[in-house]
Motif scaffolding. Structure first.
Motif, short mmCIF file in Angstrom:
data_model
loop_
_atom_site.label_atom_id
_atom_site.label_comp_id
_atom_site.label_asym_id
_atom_site.label_seq_id
_atom_site.Cartn_x
_atom_site.Cartn_y
_atom_site.Cartn_z
N ALA A 22 0.49 62.64 62.15
CA ALA A 22 -0.10 62.36 60.84
C ALA A 22 0.76 62.04 60.50
O ALA A 22 2.14 62.02 59.95
N GLY A 23 0.08 60.69 59.00
CA GLY A 23 1.54 60.17 57.64
C GLY A 23 1.68 61.31 56.76
O GLY A 23 1.22 62.17 57.12
N PRO A 24 2.23 60.40 56.19
CA PRO A 24 3.24 61.48 55.20
C PRO A 24 1.85 61.85 54.30
O PRO A 24 1.88 63.19 53.91
N ASP A 25 1.08 61.64 54.13
CA ASP A 25 -0.28 61.87 53.37
C ASP A 25 -1.51 62.70 54.00
O ASP A 25 -2.38 63.28 53.85
N GLY A 26 -1.04 63.01 55.59
CA GLY A 26 -1.59 63.78 56.11
C GLY A 26 -2.90 63.77 56.69
O GLY A 26 -3.56 64.10 57.21
N ILE A 27 -3.18 62.40 56.90
CA ILE A 27 -3.99 61.34 57.50
C ILE A 27 -3.86 60.93 58.84
O ILE A 27 -2.45 60.86 59.15
N ILE A 28 -4.71 61.82 59.73
CA ILE A 28 -4.53 61.46 61.10
C ILE A 28 -4.74 59.77 61.74
O ILE A 28 -5.06 59.14 61.39
N GLU A 36 -8.52 65.31 72.28
CA GLU A 36 -9.70 65.21 71.91
C GLU A 36 -10.61 66.68 72.51
O GLU A 36 -11.55 67.36 72.46
N ALA A 37 -10.11 66.72 73.65
CA ALA A 37 -10.63 68.09 74.75
C ALA A 37 -10.28 68.77 74.14
O ALA A 37 -11.65 70.33 73.68
N ALA A 43 -11.44 60.58 69.74
CA ALA A 43 -10.04 59.93 68.22
C ALA A 43 -10.56 59.29 67.47
O ALA A 43 -10.34 59.08 66.24
N ALA A 44 -12.18 58.54 68.11
CA ALA A 44 -12.90 57.72 66.46
C ALA A 44 -12.95 58.94 65.93
O ALA A 44 -13.09 57.80 64.20
N ASP A 45 -13.50 59.84 65.77
CA ASP A 45 -13.99 60.44 64.78
C ASP A 45 -12.48 61.20 63.40
O ASP A 45 -12.60 61.31 62.64
N ALA A 46 -11.22 61.83 64.68
CA ALA A 46 -10.71 62.25 64.19
C ALA A 46 -9.60 61.20 63.15
O ALA A 46 -8.59 61.19 62.15
N VAL A 47 -9.21 60.13 63.68
CA VAL A 47 -8.27 59.49 63.04
C VAL A 47 -8.67 58.84 62.13
O VAL A 47 -9.88 59.04 61.34
N GLY A 48 -7.91 59.40 60.66
CA GLY A 48 -8.30 58.59 59.33
C GLY A 48 -8.69 59.52 58.77
O GLY A 48 -9.03 59.59 57.93
#
Length: 151
Positions: A22-28, A36-37, A43-48
């Motif tokens: 996650a970046g400095p803003d805590g965004i994955i 995922e497992a 990943a498409a639902d978690a990233v962002g």
């Protein structure tokens, strides 16, 4: 020698541990197949999304304080240590994980974010908790027997 991007991608994809960045803003920004497992989010639902998707609500405030402090310092007090904690799956259920952390920096030393490797330790945690309870009960029984044997 820098690792080619394709090799870095292979390492991330084939890691047996869940890997979350996650970046400095805590965004994955990175979420591998093991994540995922483990957590149940594609990943498409978690990233962002921010990390709150996997942090149980009672732990979120403490997490963000520690996260911000570690990023500001450019290091974490947990470096080199595995930290047990609870996490949340996509279905809302909670489980126990063990995490290792790293603060990721670029070549100039600028903090890019935080990297975590995670393992599900629920079975081990429950077994050890049961053993601790059993030991406590046995010690109490020994003390009770000592007390009843005193003339």
């Amino acid at each position: 020698m820098p690792v080619p991007a394709s090799l870095a991608e292979l390492l991330l994809a084939q890691s047996p541990d869940a890997v979350v960045f996650a970046g400095p803003d805590g965004i994955i920004q990175a979420w591998n197949p093991a994540a995922e497992a483990m957590f149940g989010f594609a990943a498409a639902d978690a990233v962002g999304q921010d990390l709150n998707i996997i942090i149980p609500e009672p732990f979120q405030e403490a997490h963000w304080k520690a996260y911000d402090r570690a990023l500001a310092a450019g290091d974490t007090k947990y470096r080199g240590q595995a930290m047990p904690t609870r996490a949340r799956r996509a279905d809302g259920s909670e489980f126990y994980i063990e995490m290792t952390f790293a603060i990721v920096k670029d070549e100039s030393g600028t903090v890019l974010g935080a990297l975590a490797h995670c393992r599900d330790i629920t079975e081990r945690f429950e077994r050890e908790r049961s053993q601790r309870r059993r030991l406590r009960d046995l010690e109490a029984e020994v003390e009770r027997l000592r007390g009843s044997a005193t003339p």
